[in-house]
Write an enzyme that holds these catalytic residues in place. Structure first.
Site, PDB file in Angstrom:
ATOM      1  CB  SER B  46      -0.887  -0.030   1.240  1.00 34.83           C
ATOM      2  OG  SER B  46      -1.805   1.044   1.188  1.00 34.83           O
ATOM      3  CD  GLU B  47      -0.680   3.607  -3.633  1.00 38.04           C
ATOM      4  OE1 GLU B  47      -0.645   2.369  -3.469  1.00 38.04           O
ATOM      5  OE2 GLU B  47      -1.512   4.168  -4.375  1.00 38.04           O
ATOM      6  CG  ASN B  48      -0.836   4.171   3.179  1.00 38.82           C
ATOM      7  OD1 ASN B  48      -0.884   3.157   2.497  1.00 38.82           O
ATOM      8  ND2 ASN B  48      -1.356   4.220   4.383  1.00 38.82           N
ATOM      9  CB  SER B  88       6.045   3.797   0.003  1.00 41.13           C
ATOM     10  OG  SER B  88       5.027   3.116  -0.673  1.00 41.13           O
TER      11      SER B  88
END
Lengths: 233, 218
Positions: B46-48, B88
């Site tokens: 998840s890119e966060n 990330s």
């Protein structure tokens, strides 16, 4: 304050020196890991014409969204906005300027600024509107665009715990943009849930070394939830 | 019959491999997580700043400090790690994610993708989509073959502002599995009961059709 002690006791002290027209870099993703009380302090000060660098602009009535209420923001640099009605209104009426920036590029712009790198090449956005007018260079047969770093007059950051020297640890995905934001402000103001004495944090597990932090304050946080997704237990 | 959203997710899930790190976009791509084959280990990025995303929390597991890129509450899977946004996107741009699945408005014969902005409508932003398409080698676009007015979304050239240029090689629609190479769409598989003629008719860009186009089996 003495020596490496970064602790300030009031939010007035924490944000002292912020003036109209300044650039503020804010940590947070959505409303997770945002410096709630520092934002509220800016609201209280009524500082105007601000340029805010933050992945998002909060929601109506919470987070950076509250700075829209008295039109304190002139320009937002973000990757994703418009979760709030007020934002939409001010954007459409031309009261608010928005510079959309890909999320990874935004994170790198902050990281680079803090690391003394004025610009960097990335493939992100090449061949799209984002690459328009930017310097293009080819490396190993692939094209990249030049993106400039962003420094703030202030950066406002939320961490979980810090010692009085500003050595800080983030909690879960409330980390997000905060470590880069901490490095990218000329003055970094950090708020945390708990301040401990130097030596209490294991140096191996410090995320942000205190060298980046100028002012540190302990606050209480509402931690509002944007999308309450729950499954049956 | 056109594939249902779940059938589309099932077909894409067959491209997963044991030990894959996968980024799933918002919308139909999220459903792929429900169809990871038994006995296979896959970690969701998840890119966060989360690698190893678990399911939504139960009421007593709720943690406002733990969300995914869609801002939903989540949990961590066993063996998860948490990191900054810069880290990330370093793993995304650096090509370390094995498979990326995302939605789109349009894809063209040159592999360009438009997925973030419709002029005249409120522009919310590209989020991490431009970084994802620029960084990943293995991307599957998951979308309907035509829009709700019947206009093809597989075009000679994208009309909408691009998310990335020349970066897409695989598209799964509700009608077909299509590969993109040499400036053309190549029909690989079709939805059960959907004719090659219907697919070609609903594909605006040039499409190469082999002699035999197998149906997707369920």
């Amino acid at each position: 304050m003495a020596g490496f002690d970064k602790v300030v006791n009031t939010y007035e002290e924490a944000m002292a020196g912020l003036e109209d027209g300044m650039t503020v870099i804010a940590g947070g993703f959505g409303i997770c890991g945002i410096p709630e009380n520092l934002i509220n302090q800016i609201k209280k000060m009524g500082t105007k014409e601000l340029t805010i660098i933050s992945n998002n602009c909060g929601i109506d009535g919470f987070g950076l969204g509250v700075l829209l209420e008295d039109r304190q923001i002139k320009k937002m640099v973000s990757s994703y906005v418009g979760e709030n009605k007020l934002f939409e209104e001010q954007l459409l009426s031309g009261q608010l300027e928005v510079e959309l920036t890909p999320q990874g590029t935004l994170a790198e712009k902050m990281r680079a600024a803090g690391a003394g790198i004025p610009a960097f090449y990335t493939a992100t956005g090449y061949g799209t509107d984002i690459g328009e007018g930017k310097d293009v260079r080819e490396f190993n047969g692939r094209k990249y665009i030049l993106e400039e770093s962003i420094q703030g007059d202030f950066s406002i950051v939320k961490a979980w715990k810090a010692d009085r020297y500003g050595n800080a640890i983030y909690r879960n995905t409330a980390m997000n943009f905060n470590p880069m934001a901490a490095t990218a402000g000329k003055i970094c103001v950090m708020e945390v849930e708990e301040i401990v004495e130097p030596g209490e944090l294991d140096p191996m597990y410090v995320h942000t070394p205190g060298i980046y932090v100028d002012r540190l304050i302990q606050g209480t946080f509402e931690k509002r939830i944007e999308k309450r997704t729950v499954r049956e237990g | 019959m056109a594939l249902s959203r779940d059938q589309m997710a099932i077909r894409v899930a067959r491209e997963l491999q044991d030990g894959y790190y996968v980024n799933l976009g918002i919308g139909i791509p999220t459903l792929v997580a429900n169809h990871v084959p038994e006995g296979m280990e896959v970690m969701l990025q998840s890119e966060n700043g989360l690698l190893g995303m678990g399911p939504f929390p139960t009421e007593d597991q709720i943690d406002p400090d733990l969300i995914n890129a869609g801002k939903q509450l989540v949990t961590t899977a066993k063996g998860a790690s948490i990191f900054s946004s810069a880290e990330s996107f370093a793993m995304i741009r650096g090509g370390h994610v094995d498979l990326t699945v995302l939605g789109a408005f349009e894809v063209d014969v040159n592999g360009s993708i438009a997925s973030w902005m419709i002029p005249g409508k409120l522009i919310k932003g590209m989020g991490g989509a431009m970084d994802l398409v620029a960084g990943a080698d293995n991307i599957i676009v998951l979308m309907t073959h035509a829009d709700k007015y019947g206009n093809s979304k597989l075009l000679p050239q994208c009309n909408l502002p691009l998310t990335g240029a020349g970066c897409i090689t695989q598209v799964l629609t509700d009608l077909a599995y299509v590969e993109i190479r040499d400036g053309k769409f190549h029909l690989v598989e079709r939805a059960p009961g959907v004719s090659v003629e219907e697919i070609v008719e609903k594909t605006a860009g040039e499409m190469v059709v082999p002699d035999h186009v197998p149906e997707i089996q369920f």
